[in-house]
Design an enzyme around this catalytic site. Structure first.
Site, PDB file in Angstrom:
ATOM      1  N   CYS A   1       0.829  -1.210   0.000  1.00  0.00           N
ATOM      2  CA  CYS A   1       0.000   0.000   0.000  1.00  0.00           C
ATOM      3  C   CYS A   1       0.869   1.268   0.000  1.00  0.00           C
ATOM      4  O   CYS A   1       1.462   1.590  -1.017  1.00  0.00           O
ATOM      5  CB  CYS A   1      -0.965  -0.020   1.175  1.00  0.00           C
ATOM      6  SG  CYS A   1      -2.321   1.164   0.998  1.00  0.00           S
TER       7      CYS A   1
ATOM      8  N   GLU B   1      -2.308  -9.043   4.171  1.00  0.00           N
ATOM      9  CA  GLU B   1      -2.391  -9.450   5.577  1.00  0.00           C
ATOM     10  C   GLU B   1      -3.817  -9.502   6.103  1.00  0.00           C
ATOM     11  O   GLU B   1      -4.090 -10.103   7.147  1.00  0.00           O
ATOM     12  CB  GLU B   1      -1.555  -8.499   6.459  1.00  0.00           C
ATOM     13  CG  GLU B   1      -2.117  -7.096   6.635  1.00  0.00           C
ATOM     14  CD  GLU B   1      -1.731  -6.126   5.530  1.00  0.00           C
ATOM     15  OE1 GLU B   1      -1.802  -4.908   5.761  1.00  0.00           O
ATOM     16  OE2 GLU B   1      -1.364  -6.592   4.429  1.00  0.00           O
TER      17      GLU B   1
ATOM     18  N   GLY C   1      -2.867 -14.907  37.810  1.00  0.00           N
ATOM     19  CA  GLY C   1      -3.907 -15.871  37.497  1.00  0.00           C
ATOM     20  C   GLY C   1      -4.254 -15.877  36.020  1.00  0.00           C
ATOM     21  O   GLY C   1      -4.995 -16.729  35.556  1.00  0.00           O
ATOM     22  N   GLY C   2      -3.706 -14.909  35.262  1.00  0.00           N
ATOM     23  CA  GLY C   2      -3.973 -14.813  33.840  1.00  0.00           C
ATOM     24  C   GLY C   2      -3.035 -15.664  33.005  1.00  0.00           C
ATOM     25  O   GLY C   2      -2.075 -16.260  33.507  1.00  0.00           O
ATOM     26  N   VAL C   3      -3.288 -15.688  31.704  1.00  0.00           N
ATOM     27  CA  VAL C   3      -2.530 -16.536  30.789  1.00  0.00           C
ATOM     28  C   VAL C   3      -1.072 -16.094  30.695  1.00  0.00           C
ATOM     29  O   VAL C   3      -0.152 -16.922  30.776  1.00  0.00           O
ATOM     30  CB  VAL C   3      -3.174 -16.524  29.388  1.00  0.00           C
ATOM     31  CG1 VAL C   3      -2.308 -17.300  28.397  1.00  0.00           C
ATOM     32  CG2 VAL C   3      -4.577 -17.111  29.439  1.00  0.00           C
ATOM     33  N   ASP C   4      -0.842 -14.797  30.526  1.00  0.00           N
ATOM     34  CA  ASP C   4       0.511 -14.317  30.245  1.00  0.00           C
ATOM     35  C   ASP C   4       1.476 -14.614  31.391  1.00  0.00           C
ATOM     36  O   ASP C   4       2.563 -15.178  31.177  1.00  0.00           O
ATOM     37  CB  ASP C   4       0.488 -12.811  29.952  1.00  0.00           C
ATOM     38  CG  ASP C   4      -0.375 -12.467  28.754  1.00  0.00           C
ATOM     39  OD1 ASP C   4      -0.611 -13.361  27.917  1.00  0.00           O
ATOM     40  OD2 ASP C   4      -0.830 -11.319  28.659  1.00  0.00           O
ATOM     41  N   SER C   5       1.112 -14.227  32.612  1.00  0.00           N
ATOM     42  CA  SER C   5       2.031 -14.455  33.729  1.00  0.00           C
ATOM     43  C   SER C   5       2.185 -15.948  34.004  1.00  0.00           C
ATOM     44  O   SER C   5       3.267 -16.403  34.414  1.00  0.00           O
ATOM     45  CB  SER C   5       1.536 -13.732  34.989  1.00  0.00           C
ATOM     46  OG  SER C   5       0.320 -14.271  35.464  1.00  0.00           O
TER      47      SER C   5
ATOM     48  N   HIS D   1      -3.860  -5.210   0.470  1.00  0.00           N
ATOM     49  CA  HIS D   1      -3.349  -5.695   1.758  1.00  0.00           C
ATOM     50  C   HIS D   1      -3.445  -7.217   1.851  1.00  0.00           C
ATOM     51  O   HIS D   1      -4.528  -7.761   2.126  1.00  0.00           O
ATOM     52  CB  HIS D   1      -4.128  -5.057   2.903  1.00  0.00           C
ATOM     53  CG  HIS D   1      -3.858  -3.599   3.072  1.00  0.00           C
ATOM     54  ND1 HIS D   1      -2.859  -3.108   3.885  1.00  0.00           N
ATOM     55  CD2 HIS D   1      -4.449  -2.514   2.496  1.00  0.00           C
ATOM     56  CE1 HIS D   1      -2.860  -1.786   3.825  1.00  0.00           C
ATOM     57  NE2 HIS D   1      -3.806  -1.403   2.981  1.00  0.00           N
TER      58      HIS D   1
END
Length: 510
Positions: A79, A169, A222-226, A167
């Site tokens: 683009c 993507e 308690g979340g996914v990332d940590s 685009h």
């Protein structure tokens, strides 16, 4: 060393999508602002230029130095990038007489070049531009057209430099992934070897080398990332990792005990700290949303610092920062546009905490974090857990915080979330929760008049939280959930469902 893709960002809303699509091909990619090109380009096997809201004809248009890239490395310009190559190499870019935005179809495709090999005439593409390339530079071969855009794709002869006006993507470009694969694999010769297992192997080795025999502290949420960050570090350094899980009194019902037990079952060295009263005391009487956030952040750091000082030889602080956090904390266009936001995990360490920061997930998108967790055998109920705000229920209680309000919202939230799971709706929702509103409404229970709280239920679908649509939950589910909340939770006599999308609303109410 040369199997990475460098994406130069000109401020396009689609730049993160480019990185994600490349990674879906199992090829590592990273985004850099257009005016902060890495000095050492040896590790990159290909370069992609993103789109931009700017016009190449503007005096303030992004103007990168491509002297060490163009003609020396495989280059794909998308683009704005394609218009940039045309404009500054002898072509003509002008305002389009028929602005093309949205779906279009290729009316001409030159499949003799490897770039568009296997791409069909008539294939749908996604356009988003107001300028168009009227004439191509000399020694440039046109590879594709649409009805309204003659120069939809081109190649500069004598080098592996390609430009496309559409685009690839974006999901709506039906063969976009095939085009990217043609460029990266068949032309640039990159290997599709960046997999979750490979990431775990290389990251664990790197963490071992960097940390040595020192101790690391990680605050679990308690979340996914940590959780995935903790498991990676555990594989690398074992008992040298000291996890701290703080109960701020604003978690979901029974979440502190339940999550702590899950972590211990995973073999993590984790300590639970119940600081509920400390947080609630600090929040007493405070109703301003921003001040509530800052108060919770300040108290958390104080509690975390107290606990971290009990760990001997602790020199590292680990964080679950992921790639969108990093991107959003740096100007997306390298200067001209404003920073989107300053993320709480990026650069937020107080001066008095003399710890080095380590972020094992800072190169991953959220879906990649989940795949890495799955490859390490993390329990599905942790990997599939909905995002939950750092300040917890404090920003779902509009107005001041009291123990009574927290208890009411915990009960409402538990009924809502458990209901989603029972009705097999939980996994089709990206995030869900309940809000306790600062209003009372009149109701009737039996023969008595009531004047009690109103709660709002919220469920959205999203991929990254940047945008979100409300979920059309079944009426029967909402009816049953509303009845159950009103009958079981003392103090609530009215339930409403939030049907606002982001934008213009946000996912949370505060």
């Amino acid at each position: 060393m040369q199997n990475n893709v460098l994406i130069l960002d000109f401020g396009s809303q689609y730049t993160q999508l480019i990185a994600r699509r490349v990674r879906e091909l199992n090829i590592y990619s990273e985004i850099k602002p257009f005016n902060k090109i890495p000095e050492n380009l040896d590790e990159y096997g290909a370069v992609i230029l993103s789109g931009s809201p700017s016009s190449v004809r503007s005096e303030s248009a992004p103007h990168p130095d491509l002297s060490e890239i163009k003609g020396k490395k495989p280059l794909l310009a998308i683009c704005y990038g394609a218009q940039y190559l045309a404009h500054f190499h002898g072509g003509n870019v002008a305002p389009s007489a028929t602005r093309e935005y949205g779906r279009a179809n290729l009316s001409f495709v030159d499949g003799s070049d490897a770039f568009l090999k296997g791409i069909d005439t008539g294939s749908q593409v996604w356009m988003s531009h107001s300028d168009t390339i009227k004439t191509l530079p000399e020694n440039t071969q046109r590879l594709a057209s649409t009805k309204d855009v003659e120069n939809a794709a081109f190649k500069m002869e004598g080098e592996t430099t390609y430009g496309i006006q559409f685009h690839p993507e974006v999901y709506h470009t039906t063969q976009g992934k095939d085009i990217l694969k043609n460029f990266l694999v068949n032309i640039a010769g990159l290997d599709a070897q960046w997999t979750p297992d490979a990431f775990v192997e290389t990251t664990v080795a790197s963490l071992k080398s960097e940390i040595g025999d020192e101790n690391v502290i990680l605050g679990l949420s308690g979340g996914v990332d940590s959780s995935v960050a903790a498991l990676l570090l555990h594989k690398a350094i074992g008992s040298q990792l000291h996890c701290i899980f703080v109960n701020n009194g604003l978690l979901r019902k029974n979440e502190f005990d339940m999550v702590l037990e899950q972590y211990q079952g995973m073999g993590l060295n984790v300590k639970g700290v119940d600081a509920s009263q400390r947080f609630l005391d600090a929040l007493k009487g405070e109703s301003d949303p921003e001040k509530k956030r800052k108060t919770i952040g300040r108290v958390f750091i104080d509690v975390f610092d107290d606990e971290s000082q009990k760990v001997e030889n602790a020199t590292w602080l680990a964080q679950g920062t992921i790639y969108p956090d990093v991107i959003e904390s740096v100007s997306a266009t390298g200067g001209p546009s404003a920073t989107i936001k300053s993320h709480h995990n990026v650069g937020g360490l107080p001066d008095y905490m003399k710890l080095k920061v380590i972020e094992p997930l800072k190169l991953l998108f959220k879906d990649e974090v989940r795949r890495v967790g799955a490859s390490m055998g993390m329990p599905k109920d942790i990997l599939g857990r909905h995002p939950f705000p750092g300040p917890g229920l404090a920003i779902r209680i509009l107005g001041d915080i009291t123990p009574e309000k927290v208890s009411i919202l915990q009960e409402v939230d538990a009924i809502f979330i458990e209901g989603l799971k029972k009705w097999d709706l939980y996994d089709s929702v990206w995030q869900a929760g309940a809000m306790l509103l600062p209003v009372n409404s009149v109701g009737v229970m039996g023969d008595e008049r009531t004047y009690e709280k109103c709660v709002a239920l919220r469920a959205v679908e999203s991929t990254d939280g940047m945008t979100a649509d409300w979920v059309n939950l079944p009426y029967e589910f909402l009816q049953k959930t509303s009845n159950e909340i009103i009958n079981r939770v003392k103090g609530v006599n009215r339930v409403v469902y939030d049907i606002s999308s982001k934008p213009p609303a946000t996912i949370e109410w505060e």
